[in-house]
Design a protein around this motif. Structure first.
Motif, PDB file in Angstrom:
ATOM      1  N   GLN A 162      -2.183  10.782 -13.653  1.00  0.00           N
ATOM      2  CA  GLN A 162      -1.349   9.579 -13.576  1.00  0.00           C
ATOM      3  C   GLN A 162      -0.816   9.206 -14.958  1.00  0.00           C
ATOM      4  OE1 GLN A 162      -0.197   8.109 -10.740  1.00  0.00           O
ATOM      5  NE2 GLN A 162       1.137   7.096 -12.207  1.00  0.00           N
ATOM      6  N   THR A 163      -1.622   9.360 -15.989  1.00  0.00           N
ATOM      7  CA  THR A 163      -1.164   9.079 -17.357  1.00  0.00           C
ATOM      8  C   THR A 163      -0.022  10.028 -17.724  1.00  0.00           C
ATOM      9  OG1 THR A 163      -3.338   8.287 -18.025  1.00  0.00           O
ATOM     10  CG2 THR A 163      -1.868   8.991 -19.793  1.00  0.00           C
ATOM     11  N   ILE A 164      -0.159  11.287 -17.363  1.00  0.00           N
ATOM     12  CA  ILE A 164       0.897  12.269 -17.645  1.00  0.00           C
ATOM     13  C   ILE A 164       2.167  11.898 -16.894  1.00  0.00           C
ATOM     14  CG2 ILE A 164       1.579  14.701 -17.443  1.00  0.00           C
ATOM     15  CD1 ILE A 164      -0.541  14.052 -19.627  1.00  0.00           C
ATOM     16  N   ARG A 165       2.032  11.497 -15.622  1.00  0.00           N
ATOM     17  CA  ARG A 165       3.222  11.077 -14.849  1.00  0.00           C
ATOM     18  C   ARG A 165       3.881   9.862 -15.496  1.00  0.00           C
ATOM     19  NH1 ARG A 165      -0.357  11.824 -10.623  1.00  0.00           N
ATOM     20  NH2 ARG A 165      -0.096  13.832  -9.616  1.00  0.00           N
ATOM     21  N   ASN A 166       3.052   8.898 -15.956  1.00  0.00           N
ATOM     22  CA  ASN A 166       3.592   7.698 -16.605  1.00  0.00           C
ATOM     23  C   ASN A 166       4.325   8.056 -17.903  1.00  0.00           C
ATOM     24  OD1 ASN A 166       2.487   6.159 -14.549  1.00  0.00           O
ATOM     25  ND2 ASN A 166       0.727   5.484 -15.747  1.00  0.00           N
ATOM     26  N   GLN A 167       3.729   8.950 -18.698  1.00  0.00           N
ATOM     27  CA  GLN A 167       4.372   9.371 -19.943  1.00  0.00           C
ATOM     28  C   GLN A 167       5.674  10.126 -19.654  1.00  0.00           C
ATOM     29  OE1 GLN A 167       1.343  11.535 -22.096  1.00  0.00           O
ATOM     30  NE2 GLN A 167       0.577   9.664 -23.074  1.00  0.00           N
ATOM     31  N   LYS A 168       5.667  10.909 -18.597  1.00  0.00           N
ATOM     32  CA  LYS A 168       6.879  11.631 -18.218  1.00  0.00           C
ATOM     33  C   LYS A 168       7.986  10.639 -17.843  1.00  0.00           C
ATOM     34  CE  LYS A 168       8.743  14.837 -14.773  1.00  0.00           C
ATOM     35  NZ  LYS A 168       8.448  15.595 -13.546  1.00  0.00           N
ATOM     36  N   ALA A 169       7.640   9.652 -17.027  1.00  0.00           N
ATOM     37  CA  ALA A 169       8.620   8.654 -16.610  1.00  0.00           C
ATOM     38  C   ALA A 169       9.147   7.877 -17.817  1.00  0.00           C
ATOM     39  CB  ALA A 169       8.001   7.699 -15.592  1.00  0.00           C
ATOM     40  N   GLN A 170       8.252   7.496 -18.722  1.00  0.00           N
ATOM     41  CA  GLN A 170       8.654   6.783 -19.922  1.00  0.00           C
ATOM     42  C   GLN A 170       9.570   7.662 -20.778  1.00  0.00           C
ATOM     43  OE1 GLN A 170       5.429   5.776 -22.561  1.00  0.00           O
ATOM     44  NE2 GLN A 170       6.750   4.632 -23.956  1.00  0.00           N
ATOM     45  N   GLY A 171       9.200   8.919 -20.945  1.00  0.00           N
ATOM     46  CA  GLY A 171       9.993   9.840 -21.742  1.00  0.00           C
ATOM     47  C   GLY A 171      11.373  10.059 -21.167  1.00  0.00           C
ATOM     48  N   LEU A 172      11.443  10.277 -19.869  1.00  0.00           N
ATOM     49  CA  LEU A 172      12.755  10.502 -19.238  1.00  0.00           C
ATOM     50  C   LEU A 172      13.638   9.263 -19.340  1.00  0.00           C
ATOM     51  CD1 LEU A 172      11.735  12.588 -16.109  1.00  0.00           C
ATOM     52  CD2 LEU A 172      12.898  13.390 -18.169  1.00  0.00           C
ATOM     53  N   SER A 173      13.028   8.094 -19.196  1.00  0.00           N
ATOM     54  CA  SER A 173      13.787   6.850 -19.319  1.00  0.00           C
ATOM     55  C   SER A 173      14.351   6.707 -20.738  1.00  0.00           C
ATOM     56  CB  SER A 173      12.877   5.669 -18.988  1.00  0.00           C
ATOM     57  OG  SER A 173      13.548   4.455 -19.200  1.00  0.00           O
ATOM     58  N   LEU A 174      13.512   6.969 -21.733  1.00  0.00           N
ATOM     59  CA  LEU A 174      13.975   6.896 -23.122  1.00  0.00           C
ATOM     60  C   LEU A 174      15.050   7.940 -23.406  1.00  0.00           C
ATOM     61  CD1 LEU A 174      10.540   6.335 -24.908  1.00  0.00           C
ATOM     62  CD2 LEU A 174      12.443   4.698 -24.774  1.00  0.00           C
ATOM     63  N   LEU A 175      14.872   9.145 -22.879  1.00  0.00           N
ATOM     64  CA  LEU A 175      15.865  10.200 -23.094  1.00  0.00           C
ATOM     65  C   LEU A 175      17.204   9.836 -22.470  1.00  0.00           C
ATOM     66  CD1 LEU A 175      13.757  13.446 -22.601  1.00  0.00           C
ATOM     67  CD2 LEU A 175      14.820  12.633 -24.723  1.00  0.00           C
ATOM     68  N   ARG A 176      17.159   9.233 -21.304  1.00  0.00           N
ATOM     69  CA  ARG A 176      18.423   8.823 -20.664  1.00  0.00           C
ATOM     70  C   ARG A 176      19.165   7.828 -21.541  1.00  0.00           C
ATOM     71  NH1 ARG A 176      15.010   9.141 -15.863  1.00  0.00           N
ATOM     72  NH2 ARG A 176      15.673  10.985 -14.718  1.00  0.00           N
ATOM     73  N   ARG A 177      18.406   6.896 -22.160  1.00  0.00           N
ATOM     74  CA  ARG A 177      19.043   5.926 -23.050  1.00  0.00           C
ATOM     75  C   ARG A 177      19.564   6.598 -24.324  1.00  0.00           C
ATOM     76  NH1 ARG A 177      14.717   1.753 -23.772  1.00  0.00           N
ATOM     77  NH2 ARG A 177      13.705   2.498 -21.919  1.00  0.00           N
ATOM     78  N   LEU A 178      18.778   7.500 -24.879  1.00  0.00           N
ATOM     79  CA  LEU A 178      19.179   8.177 -26.116  1.00  0.00           C
ATOM     80  C   LEU A 178      20.380   9.097 -25.913  1.00  0.00           C
ATOM     81  CD1 LEU A 178      15.651   9.120 -27.521  1.00  0.00           C
ATOM     82  CD2 LEU A 178      17.293   7.545 -28.578  1.00  0.00           C
ATOM     83  N   LEU A 179      20.416   9.783 -24.783  1.00  0.00           N
ATOM     84  CA  LEU A 179      21.468  10.762 -24.536  1.00  0.00           C
ATOM     85  C   LEU A 179      22.741  10.148 -23.982  1.00  0.00           C
ATOM     86  CD1 LEU A 179      19.252  13.589 -23.052  1.00  0.00           C
ATOM     87  CD2 LEU A 179      20.377  13.587 -25.277  1.00  0.00           C
ATOM     88  N   GLY A 180      22.635   8.994 -23.387  1.00  0.00           N
ATOM     89  CA  GLY A 180      23.804   8.371 -22.799  1.00  0.00           C
ATOM     90  C   GLY A 180      24.178   9.037 -21.486  1.00  0.00           C
TER      91      GLY A 180
END
Length: 191
Positions: A162-180
Motif C-alpha cells: 500500500q505504501t508503494i501504491r501511495n508513493q506511485k500515485a503521489q509520483g505520477l501526480s507530481l509528474l503530471r504537474r511537472l510535465l504539463g
C-alpha cells in the motif's frame, strides 16, 4: 525553462572553450537519452553505450564545427544515428547480407524522426523524475523505469504494498504537474 536555457548555454560555452567541465556536463545530460535512442536502432545496451561514447569523443574533437547551442543536440542525434547505421551496415555485410542501404534509406529517415521524438520525450520525463522527492523517485524508478511489480518493489524496499501504491500515485501526480499536459498523457498507462 529560461534558467534551463541559460544553463545549457553556459554548458555550451564552456564546452566550446575546451573545458572538461562543459564536456562532462553535456555528457551527463545527453548520454542516457542518446543511449536510449541508439538502443532503438541497435537493440544491445552495451553496444549502444559504446557507439554513443564514440560519438562524444568525435564531438569533442570536432567541437569547433558546432556554432550554436541548439545545434549541438541535433548534431549529437545525427552522429548517433549515423554511428548506428554504419554499425548495422557493417554487421549486415559481415553476416553476408548484401541488402542495399539506399533501398531502405527513406524508411530509416522517417523512423529517425520518431526515434528522436521518443528519446527527447524520455529525456524530459527523466528530468521530471529527478525532481521528485527521494523516496517517491526511487519507487517511480523501480516501477516505471525498471518495470518491477508493486509487490517486488515493496519487498526490495521493505515497505508495504500500500505504501508503494501511495508513493506511485503521489509520483505520477507530481509528474503530471511537472510535465504539463503535453507529456502527461504518456503517464496515463502507468496510472
Amino acid at each position: 525553462m529560461e534558467s534551463q536555457n541559460a544553463s545549457e548555454l553556459a554548458m555550451f560555452q564552456s564546452f566550446l572553450r575546451g573545458e572538461e567541465s562543459g564536456f562532462s556536463a553535456f555528457f551527463r545530460a545527453y548520454f542516457p537519452v542518446l543511449c536510449l535512442y541508439a538502443c532503438t536502432w541497435i537493440h544491445d545496451r552495451e553496444l549502444a553505450e559504446d557507439l554513443v561514447q564514440n560519438c562524444f569523443i568525435r564531438l569533442w574533437e570536432k567541437r569547433a564545427r558546432v556554432k550554436r547551442a541548439g545545434a549541438l543536440r541535433s548534431y549529437l542525434y545525427t552522429m548517433v544515428r549515423h554511428e548506428c547505421l554504419n554499425h548495422l551496415r557493417h554487421a549486415k555485410y559481415a553476416d553476408g547480407e548484401k541488402e542495399a542501404y539506399g533501398e531502405v534509406h527513406p524508411i530509416i529517415e522517417e523512423s529517425a524522426v520518431h526515434r528522436v521524438i521518443a528519446a527527447e520525450t524520455m529525456r524530459e520525463i527523466q528530468a521530471a523524475i529527478r525532481q521528485l522527492p527521494p523516496a517517491v523517485r526511487r519507487t517511480i524508478d523501480l516501477l516505471l523505469v525498471e518495470e518491477k511489480k508493486v509487490r517486488d518493489v515493496a519487498v526490495q524496499l521493505g515497505l508495504s504494498e500500500q505504501t508503494i501504491r501511495n508513493q506511485k500515485a503521489q509520483g505520477l501526480s507530481l509528474l503530471r504537474r511537472l510535465l504539463g499536459s503535453s507529456l502527461a498523457f504518456l503517464l496515463a498507462w502507468a496510472g
